[in-house]
Design an enzyme around this catalytic site. Structure first.
Site, short mmCIF file in Angstrom:
data_model
loop_
_atom_site.label_atom_id
_atom_site.label_comp_id
_atom_site.label_asym_id
_atom_site.label_seq_id
_atom_site.Cartn_x
_atom_site.Cartn_y
_atom_site.Cartn_z
N LEU A 17 -14.46 -37.57 52.02
CA LEU A 17 -14.03 -37.67 50.39
C LEU A 17 -12.63 -38.44 50.18
O LEU A 17 -12.57 -39.27 49.23
CB LEU A 17 -14.06 -36.17 49.94
N ASP A 36 -2.33 -37.24 56.53
CA ASP A 36 -3.58 -36.63 57.15
C ASP A 36 -2.83 -36.29 58.61
O ASP A 36 -1.99 -36.80 58.82
CB ASP A 36 -4.69 -37.63 57.54
N ASP A 59 0.71 -32.43 58.08
CA ASP A 59 0.10 -31.08 58.04
C ASP A 59 0.26 -30.39 56.88
O ASP A 59 1.18 -29.95 56.51
CB ASP A 59 0.70 -30.11 59.53
N CYS A 86 -7.66 -33.41 49.53
CA CYS A 86 -8.66 -33.58 50.08
C CYS A 86 -8.78 -32.96 51.38
O CYS A 86 -9.87 -32.96 52.04
CB CYS A 86 -9.41 -34.85 50.14
N SER A 148 -14.87 -26.00 46.34
CA SER A 148 -16.47 -26.28 46.73
C SER A 148 -16.97 -25.36 45.67
O SER A 148 -16.56 -24.26 45.31
CB SER A 148 -16.25 -25.67 48.20
N TYR A 161 -13.77 -19.49 54.40
CA TYR A 161 -13.96 -20.80 53.67
C TYR A 161 -13.70 -20.34 51.82
O TYR A 161 -13.11 -21.03 51.08
CB TYR A 161 -15.20 -21.32 53.95
N PHE A 194 -21.68 -33.02 50.18
CA PHE A 194 -21.69 -34.48 50.36
C PHE A 194 -21.60 -35.02 51.88
O PHE A 194 -21.38 -34.28 52.70
CB PHE A 194 -20.14 -34.91 49.65
N1 LIG Z 1 -18.34 -32.84 52.29
C1 LIG Z 1 -18.97 -31.85 51.61
O1 LIG Z 1 -20.15 -31.65 51.40
C2 LIG Z 1 -17.83 -30.88 50.80
C3 LIG Z 1 -18.27 -29.88 50.01
C4 LIG Z 1 -17.41 -29.25 49.37
C5 LIG Z 1 -16.15 -29.05 49.56
N2 LIG Z 1 -15.71 -30.08 50.32
C6 LIG Z 1 -14.08 -30.14 50.61
O2 LIG Z 1 -13.63 -31.50 50.41
C7 LIG Z 1 -12.67 -31.82 51.30
C8 LIG Z 1 -12.96 -33.00 52.24
O3 LIG Z 1 -14.06 -32.77 53.05
P1 LIG Z 1 -14.87 -33.95 53.93
O4 LIG Z 1 -16.15 -33.72 53.75
O5 LIG Z 1 -14.28 -35.30 53.23
O6 LIG Z 1 -14.03 -33.70 55.24
P2 LIG Z 1 -13.63 -34.34 56.49
O7 LIG Z 1 -13.51 -33.40 57.67
O8 LIG Z 1 -14.33 -35.59 56.48
O9 LIG Z 1 -12.05 -34.86 56.00
C9 LIG Z 1 -11.10 -33.95 55.94
C10 LIG Z 1 -9.70 -34.50 56.38
O10 LIG Z 1 -8.81 -33.32 56.29
C11 LIG Z 1 -7.98 -33.64 57.41
N3 LIG Z 1 -7.21 -32.49 57.74
C12 LIG Z 1 -7.68 -31.42 58.25
N4 LIG Z 1 -6.94 -30.32 58.45
C13 LIG Z 1 -5.55 -30.93 57.94
C14 LIG Z 1 -4.41 -30.51 57.78
N5 LIG Z 1 -3.73 -29.41 58.10
N6 LIG Z 1 -3.36 -31.34 57.19
C15 LIG Z 1 -3.74 -32.67 56.85
N7 LIG Z 1 -4.89 -33.06 56.78
C16 LIG Z 1 -5.78 -32.20 57.55
C17 LIG Z 1 -8.90 -34.07 58.44
O11 LIG Z 1 -8.07 -34.73 59.49
C18 LIG Z 1 -9.62 -34.89 57.56
O12 LIG Z 1 -9.61 -36.13 57.89
C19 LIG Z 1 -12.50 -30.53 52.15
O13 LIG Z 1 -11.51 -29.97 51.62
C20 LIG Z 1 -13.75 -29.75 51.90
O14 LIG Z 1 -13.52 -28.39 52.21
C21 LIG Z 1 -16.44 -30.94 51.17
#
Ligand SMILES: NC(=O)c1ccc[n+]([C@@H]2O[C@H](COP(=O)([O-])OP(=O)(O)OC[C@H]3O[C@@H](n4cnc5c(N)ncnc54)[C@H](O)[C@@H]3O)[C@@H](O)[C@H]2O)c1
Length: 255
Positions: A17, A36, A59, A86, A148, A161, A194
């Site tokens: 995202l 990131d 972080d 994100c 979420s 979560y 997503f």
């Molecule tokens: N994909 C979905 O269906 C979905 C649904 C609901 C919520 N979300 C939320 O959306 C957000 C993005 O999700 P996504 O699906 O793109 O996931 P993703 O795993 O593709 O991306 C998440 C990113 O966060 C980074 N990250 C993790 N821990 C970190 C930290 N401590 N500091 C900095 N960066 C860090 C990871 O390296 C990664 O690049 C998340 O918060 C997730 O909970 C996603």
């Protein structure tokens, strides 16, 4: 706020995202700094996004790391008008699993990255936004968090979560009320399902089961659709202090 002149921080921008958000802003002509924890993916994302985007390894759960990243972004872009958080982790697991109770450290880790990380980035960016000149609407910046639908109907195995995401929903209004004095809006998006690397990591039958629960459109959301929500929020000054579900009407079942 006008996307073409946005000075944006996107945490978690190396993937999924966040990467879609960074791409949409850069394509519109805005400046982007990606934060990131994954350095390799962050550098690859900058190459993909182009348009002078930059990356700083961060972080989000570490105050000093967030502070340094925000300083870097201010220096690089001349200010921050949009912060999109994100970064997040899933941390699925039963509270009482086959191998016994969930370790406290696991629960803490999910809260630290998802909830504390969101707070640290929001308050640090809001502080930087105070230095921005006001727009004609009196705005200085916009903060967008990612929760979420699990904040509202978490499934079995999502206690950590869901707690972290529910916390993000809960702090959206008090932060918006507090930052109102500085012309900074705070919004949260609660995505449904997503198709991102986070989802692709789940077994295929779980992905299919989740997608089949979405009434319409009967498919997982596209990251670009999440990015469009971000840009709509940025552009609309009346959107403040609330959480928007972006979910195709899904209401998640217990499992
Ligand atoms: N994909 C979905 O269906 C979905 C649904 C609901 C919520 N979300 C939320 O959306 C957000 C993005 O999700 P996504 O699906 O793109 O996931 P993703 O795993 O593709 O991306 C998440 C990113 O966060 C980074 N990250 C993790 N821990 C970190 C930290 N401590 N500091 C900095 N960066 C860090 C990871 O390296 C990664 O690049 C998340 O918060 C997730 O909970 C996603």
């Amino acid at each position: 706020m006008i996307l073409e002149s946005a000075q944006a921080i996107v945490s978690g921008g190396a993937s999924g995202l966040g990467l879609a958000v960074a791409t949409e802003i850069a394509d519109a002509g805005g400046q982007v700094t990606i934060l990131d924890i994954n350095e390799e993916a962050g550098n690859a994302a900058v190459a993909q996004v182009g348009s002078g985007a930059s990356f700083v390894r961060t972080d989000v759960s570490d105050d000093a790391s967030v502070s340094a990243a925000v300083d870097f972004a201010v220096e690089k872009m001349g200010g921050i008008t949009l912060s999109v958080n994100c970064a997040g982790i899933i941390g699925a697991g039963l509270a009482l699993g086959k191998n016994g109770p969930m370790p406290a450290s696991k629960f803490e880790q999910v809260l630290k990255v998802n909830l504390l990380g969101t707070f640290l980035l929001a308050r640090t960016c809001a502080n930087a936004m105070r230095d921005n000149p006001e727009t004609e609407n009196g705005e200085r910046g916009v903060i967008i968090n990612t929760a979420s639908v699990a904040a509202f109907e978490g499934q079995i195995g999502q206690s950590a979560y869901s707690a972290s995401k529910g916390g993000i929903v809960g702090m959206t209004l008090p932060l918006a009320r507090e930052f109102a004095r500085d012309g900074v809006r705070v919004m949260t998006i609660a995505p449904g399902i997503f198709l991102t690397p986070m989802m692709e990591a789940l077994p295929e039958h779980v992905q299919e089961s989740l997608a089949s629960q979405i009434p319409f459109p009967r498919r997982m959301g596209k990251p670009a659709e999440f990015a469009r929500m971000v840009t709509s929020i940025y552009a609309n000054p009346m959107l403040n202090g609330t959480t928007i579900r972006l979910d195709g009407a899904i209401r998640m079942q217990p499992k």
